[in-house]
Design an enzyme around this catalytic site. Sequence first.
Site, PDB file in Angstrom:
ATOM      1  N   TYR A 165      61.798  29.302  22.403  1.00 21.28           N
ATOM      2  CA  TYR A 165      60.404  29.120  21.955  1.00 21.28           C
ATOM      3  C   TYR A 165      59.463  29.949  22.830  1.00 21.28           C
ATOM      4  O   TYR A 165      58.890  29.436  23.790  1.00 21.28           O
ATOM      5  CB  TYR A 165      60.023  27.639  22.038  1.00 21.28           C
ATOM      6  CG  TYR A 165      60.960  26.705  21.304  1.00 21.28           C
ATOM      7  CD1 TYR A 165      61.170  26.819  19.932  1.00 21.28           C
ATOM      8  CD2 TYR A 165      61.626  25.695  21.994  1.00 21.28           C
ATOM      9  CE1 TYR A 165      62.026  25.950  19.263  1.00 21.28           C
ATOM     10  CE2 TYR A 165      62.484  24.819  21.330  1.00 21.28           C
ATOM     11  CZ  TYR A 165      62.680  24.952  19.970  1.00 21.28           C
ATOM     12  OH  TYR A 165      63.527  24.085  19.317  1.00 21.28           O
TER      13      TYR A 165
ATOM     14  N   TRP B  42      53.070  26.206  21.736  1.00 27.09           N
ATOM     15  CA  TRP B  42      53.200  25.194  20.675  1.00 27.09           C
ATOM     16  C   TRP B  42      52.169  24.099  20.870  1.00 27.09           C
ATOM     17  O   TRP B  42      51.859  23.700  21.996  1.00 27.09           O
ATOM     18  CB  TRP B  42      54.593  24.572  20.677  1.00 27.09           C
ATOM     19  CG  TRP B  42      55.475  25.047  19.561  1.00 27.09           C
ATOM     20  CD1 TRP B  42      55.697  24.428  18.377  1.00 27.09           C
ATOM     21  CD2 TRP B  42      56.251  26.251  19.523  1.00 27.09           C
ATOM     22  NE1 TRP B  42      56.556  25.155  17.589  1.00 27.09           N
ATOM     23  CE2 TRP B  42      56.911  26.292  18.278  1.00 27.09           C
ATOM     24  CE3 TRP B  42      56.434  27.312  20.403  1.00 27.09           C
ATOM     25  CZ2 TRP B  42      57.752  27.324  17.902  1.00 27.09           C
ATOM     26  CZ3 TRP B  42      57.262  28.349  20.046  1.00 27.09           C
ATOM     27  CH2 TRP B  42      57.905  28.344  18.804  1.00 27.09           C
TER      28      TRP B  42
ATOM     29  N   TRP C 266      51.801  20.482  20.099  1.00 27.37           N
ATOM     30  CA  TRP C 266      51.909  19.209  20.825  1.00 27.37           C
ATOM     31  C   TRP C 266      52.643  19.388  22.140  1.00 27.37           C
ATOM     32  O   TRP C 266      52.421  18.632  23.081  1.00 27.37           O
ATOM     33  CB  TRP C 266      52.432  18.065  19.966  1.00 27.37           C
ATOM     34  CG  TRP C 266      53.875  17.982  19.552  1.00 27.37           C
ATOM     35  CD1 TRP C 266      54.786  18.991  19.517  1.00 27.37           C
ATOM     36  CD2 TRP C 266      54.546  16.788  19.116  1.00 27.37           C
ATOM     37  NE1 TRP C 266      55.982  18.508  19.054  1.00 27.37           N
ATOM     38  CE2 TRP C 266      55.868  17.164  18.806  1.00 27.37           C
ATOM     39  CE3 TRP C 266      54.178  15.465  18.940  1.00 27.37           C
ATOM     40  CZ2 TRP C 266      56.820  16.252  18.333  1.00 27.37           C
ATOM     41  CZ3 TRP C 266      55.115  14.555  18.474  1.00 27.37           C
ATOM     42  CH2 TRP C 266      56.418  14.947  18.178  1.00 27.37           C
TER      43      TRP C 266
ATOM     44  N   TYR D 165      61.396  35.071  17.301  1.00 27.25           N
ATOM     45  CA  TYR D 165      61.288  33.747  16.687  1.00 27.25           C
ATOM     46  C   TYR D 165      61.032  33.930  15.196  1.00 27.25           C
ATOM     47  O   TYR D 165      60.496  34.958  14.764  1.00 27.25           O
ATOM     48  CB  TYR D 165      60.134  32.961  17.343  1.00 27.25           C
ATOM     49  CG  TYR D 165      59.995  31.556  16.798  1.00 27.25           C
ATOM     50  CD1 TYR D 165      60.869  30.554  17.202  1.00 27.25           C
ATOM     51  CD2 TYR D 165      59.005  31.239  15.868  1.00 27.25           C
ATOM     52  CE1 TYR D 165      60.766  29.259  16.678  1.00 27.25           C
ATOM     53  CE2 TYR D 165      58.902  29.958  15.339  1.00 27.25           C
ATOM     54  CZ  TYR D 165      59.776  28.972  15.751  1.00 27.25           C
ATOM     55  OH  TYR D 165      59.674  27.702  15.242  1.00 27.25           O
TER      56      TYR D 165
ATOM     57  N   ASP E 186      61.338  17.774  13.034  1.00 26.44           N
ATOM     58  CA  ASP E 186      61.582  18.640  11.885  1.00 26.44           C
ATOM     59  C   ASP E 186      62.641  18.198  10.881  1.00 26.44           C
ATOM     60  O   ASP E 186      62.410  18.191   9.690  1.00 26.44           O
ATOM     61  CB  ASP E 186      61.969  20.040  12.377  1.00 26.44           C
ATOM     62  CG  ASP E 186      61.036  20.540  13.453  1.00 26.44           C
ATOM     63  OD1 ASP E 186      59.989  19.906  13.695  1.00 26.44           O
ATOM     64  OD2 ASP E 186      61.347  21.575  14.059  1.00 26.44           O
TER      65      ASP E 186
ATOM     66  N   ARG F 200      71.224  22.223  14.814  1.00 28.00           N
ATOM     67  CA  ARG F 200      69.909  22.681  14.342  1.00 28.00           C
ATOM     68  C   ARG F 200      69.744  22.295  12.863  1.00 28.00           C
ATOM     69  O   ARG F 200      70.706  21.917  12.206  1.00 28.00           O
ATOM     70  CB  ARG F 200      69.803  24.212  14.495  1.00 28.00           C
ATOM     71  CG  ARG F 200      69.812  24.735  15.930  1.00 28.00           C
ATOM     72  CD  ARG F 200      68.462  24.602  16.619  1.00 28.00           C
ATOM     73  NE  ARG F 200      67.363  25.179  15.872  1.00 28.00           N
ATOM     74  CZ  ARG F 200      66.082  25.093  16.261  1.00 28.00           C
ATOM     75  NH1 ARG F 200      65.757  24.465  17.371  1.00 28.00           N
ATOM     76  NH2 ARG F 200      65.121  25.615  15.522  1.00 28.00           N
TER      77      ARG F 200
ATOM     78  N   TYR G 159      69.835  17.652  16.693  1.00 26.00           N
ATOM     79  CA  TYR G 159      68.370  17.735  16.754  1.00 26.00           C
ATOM     80  C   TYR G 159      67.663  16.384  16.578  1.00 26.00           C
ATOM     81  O   TYR G 159      67.832  15.487  17.400  1.00 26.00           O
ATOM     82  CB  TYR G 159      67.954  18.721  15.664  1.00 26.00           C
ATOM     83  CG  TYR G 159      66.828  19.662  16.003  1.00 26.00           C
ATOM     84  CD1 TYR G 159      66.639  20.144  17.283  1.00 26.00           C
ATOM     85  CD2 TYR G 159      65.948  20.084  15.003  1.00 26.00           C
ATOM     86  CE1 TYR G 159      65.600  21.020  17.559  1.00 26.00           C
ATOM     87  CE2 TYR G 159      64.922  20.970  15.267  1.00 26.00           C
ATOM     88  CZ  TYR G 159      64.749  21.431  16.547  1.00 26.00           C
ATOM     89  OH  TYR G 159      63.731  22.302  16.795  1.00 26.00           O
ATOM     90  N   TRP G 160      66.908  16.201  15.486  1.00 26.06           N
ATOM     91  CA  TRP G 160      66.142  14.957  15.304  1.00 26.06           C
ATOM     92  C   TRP G 160      66.906  13.944  14.468  1.00 26.06           C
ATOM     93  O   TRP G 160      66.318  13.041  13.883  1.00 26.06           O
ATOM     94  CB  TRP G 160      64.786  15.273  14.663  1.00 26.06           C
ATOM     95  CG  TRP G 160      63.869  16.076  15.538  1.00 26.06           C
ATOM     96  CD1 TRP G 160      63.673  17.428  15.483  1.00 26.06           C
ATOM     97  CD2 TRP G 160      63.034  15.604  16.614  1.00 26.06           C
ATOM     98  NE1 TRP G 160      62.767  17.825  16.448  1.00 26.06           N
ATOM     99  CE2 TRP G 160      62.362  16.721  17.153  1.00 26.06           C
ATOM    100  CE3 TRP G 160      62.798  14.342  17.161  1.00 26.06           C
ATOM    101  CZ2 TRP G 160      61.455  16.632  18.208  1.00 26.06           C
ATOM    102  CZ3 TRP G 160      61.902  14.243  18.219  1.00 26.06           C
ATOM    103  CH2 TRP G 160      61.244  15.373  18.729  1.00 26.06           C
TER     104      TRP G 160
ATOM    105  N   GLU H 261      66.463  19.853  25.986  1.00 23.72           N
ATOM    106  CA  GLU H 261      65.570  19.502  24.878  1.00 23.72           C
ATOM    107  C   GLU H 261      65.899  18.098  24.335  1.00 23.72           C
ATOM    108  O   GLU H 261      64.987  17.312  24.084  1.00 23.72           O
ATOM    109  CB  GLU H 261      65.766  20.566  23.781  1.00 23.72           C
ATOM    110  CG  GLU H 261      64.644  20.717  22.802  1.00 23.72           C
ATOM    111  CD  GLU H 261      64.925  21.825  21.789  1.00 23.72           C
ATOM    112  OE1 GLU H 261      65.998  22.479  21.874  1.00 23.72           O
ATOM    113  OE2 GLU H 261      64.088  22.036  20.894  1.00 23.72           O
TER     114      GLU H 261
HETATM  115  C1  9WN Z   1      59.249  24.376  14.911  1.00 22.45           C
HETATM  116  C2  9WN Z   1      58.674  23.607  20.346  1.00 22.45           C
HETATM  117  C3  9WN Z   1      58.952  22.902  19.036  1.00 22.45           C
HETATM  118  C4  9WN Z   1      58.562  21.412  19.056  1.00 22.45           C
HETATM  119  C5  9WN Z   1      59.067  20.666  17.831  1.00 22.45           C
HETATM  120  C6  9WN Z   1      60.564  20.898  17.721  1.00 22.45           C
HETATM  121  C7  9WN Z   1      60.866  22.395  17.629  1.00 22.45           C
HETATM  122  C8  9WN Z   1      60.206  24.269  16.113  1.00 22.45           C
HETATM  123  C9  9WN Z   1      61.540  24.903  15.790  1.00 22.45           C
HETATM  124  O1  9WN Z   1      60.355  23.052  18.767  1.00 22.45           O
HETATM  125  O2  9WN Z   1      60.311  22.873  16.411  1.00 22.45           O
HETATM  126  O3  9WN Z   1      57.990  23.862  15.283  1.00 22.45           O
HETATM  127  O4  9WN Z   1      61.578  26.136  15.687  1.00 22.45           O
HETATM  128  O5  9WN Z   1      62.539  24.192  15.614  1.00 22.45           O
HETATM  129  O6  9WN Z   1      61.078  20.244  16.601  1.00 22.45           O
HETATM  130  O7  9WN Z   1      58.773  19.306  17.943  1.00 22.45           O
HETATM  131  O8  9WN Z   1      57.175  21.292  19.126  1.00 22.45           O
HETATM  132  O9  9WN Z   1      59.225  22.882  21.405  1.00 22.45           O
END
Ligand code: 9WN
Length: 444
Positions: free
Chosen positions: A32, A36, A38, A85, A173, A209, A366-367, A410
């Site tokens: 990442y 971002w 939040w 990305y 997500d 993922r 992941y989630w 993560e």
């Molecule tokens: C899409 C950055 C972000 C978090 C999200 C998490 C993940 C992104 C991705 O990473 O999402 O926003 O590419 O998977 O799900 O909560 O803000 O850490």
Amino acid sequence: MPESFEELLGRAKGVLDGNWLGRYTKPSPHLYPHQWNWDSGFIAIGYSHYDQARAQQELSSLFAAQWRNGMVPQIVFNPDALGGYFPEPDFWQGERSSHHPANALTSGITMPPVHAMAALKIVRKAQDRNSARDWLEDLYPRLLKSQEFFYRDRDPNREGLAYIRHPWESGVDNAPTWDPPLAAMIIDKRSLPPYQRQDLKKGIPSSQRPSDDDYDRYVFLVDLFRKLNYDEAAIYEECPFVIQDPLLNSVLCKANEDLMELGQILGRDTGQLREWYDQTARSLRDKLWHAEHGAFDVYDLRAGEPIGTLTAAGFMPLLCGAPTSEQARIIYEFLESKAFCSMDDERCYSIPNYNLEGEYFDTTNYWRGPVWVNTNWLLLQGLRRYGFHEKADSVARDIIRLVKRCGFYEYFDPYTGKCYGTHNFSWTAALLIDVILQETGSGS
Ligand code: 9WN
């Protein structure tokens, strides 16, 4: 302070230093590379304990890219890091909207507004009170504008519940909650714009993922938004994914409360915030509560019915004080059941993001099962608010145990405690700092 906490705090600060880019902090070194939404809120909470200037800067940078309609974008892109990305600005085409800021590159969706919580923490902890006040004078109207955006553009029935229009807006997500509305979307793959996932090139197994089918739907939605020039009213008419989520709405509700306190510091009238707070709390309590499940559900505005998938989001209204004491008692029993790892269960770490006994539970995807530090940090605040201190202490302990065990990852397997996803992850470090200093009584 025990030696090990000192050492852990040092390592956490090292992770944030490594990801600090001069004006904000990227979530992780490789996966990442941009700012971002939040994440920056959670990161600022960590900085508030030891670096007021950075904490303030983190939020100021994010809000410098706020859209003219008040939307705080999910991603603010780093122009020097493009290419690693997906999707990036060439795909989002945010400039199609008259609301897009001229001096920034951003995505065209938002995320749960945790920034008022962070701002309040920064102001309460500030050593340099003048600087904090000047900074707040500047940020406060921007935070208000973001609330206005949710209530004006995302609450068509004026019920105090904002909808999300993309799974990325939820922050969680690929939670199993989104499976039914995503499955209901009929997609002709041949008409999707061509795209290439970048996340699977970063060494994380695809089994951890979101799936390719998920990504096709994520892309379909972005394509729809850009075709409609990010016009919220037009998107509301056409978007197949329009959902009221208890996670986002609990954070939205809490933001009203925190903004009331910030507004009082600045001597502002906070009547509107009180009205929003009351209305959102009431609707969470009345509309999203599902007595049979013993938790809060999401509500699918397209299907006109709740989706009864049990994830940690179903407990999130504790954060803003919305549940009645009876609802809170029922939630607590659920959190203390096998499904979400009770305190005396030594086989697991609390709180998994999805029901351990759920049909789609997966320890590493992941989630869809793992433990995440940010959602647990939010639940921890809610548990304290309702006086569930023993449980809150155990959630705090598990956050520390998991990070100590294998590092600043993560997400974590709720059974083995093994860590997954990207390493040197900023919010894991930032919130660990808060948990150690705030929750264990080791700090101020
Ligand atoms: C899409 C950055 C972000 C978090 C999200 C998490 C993940 C992104 C991705 O990473 O999402 O926003 O590419 O998977 O799900 O909560 O803000 O850490």
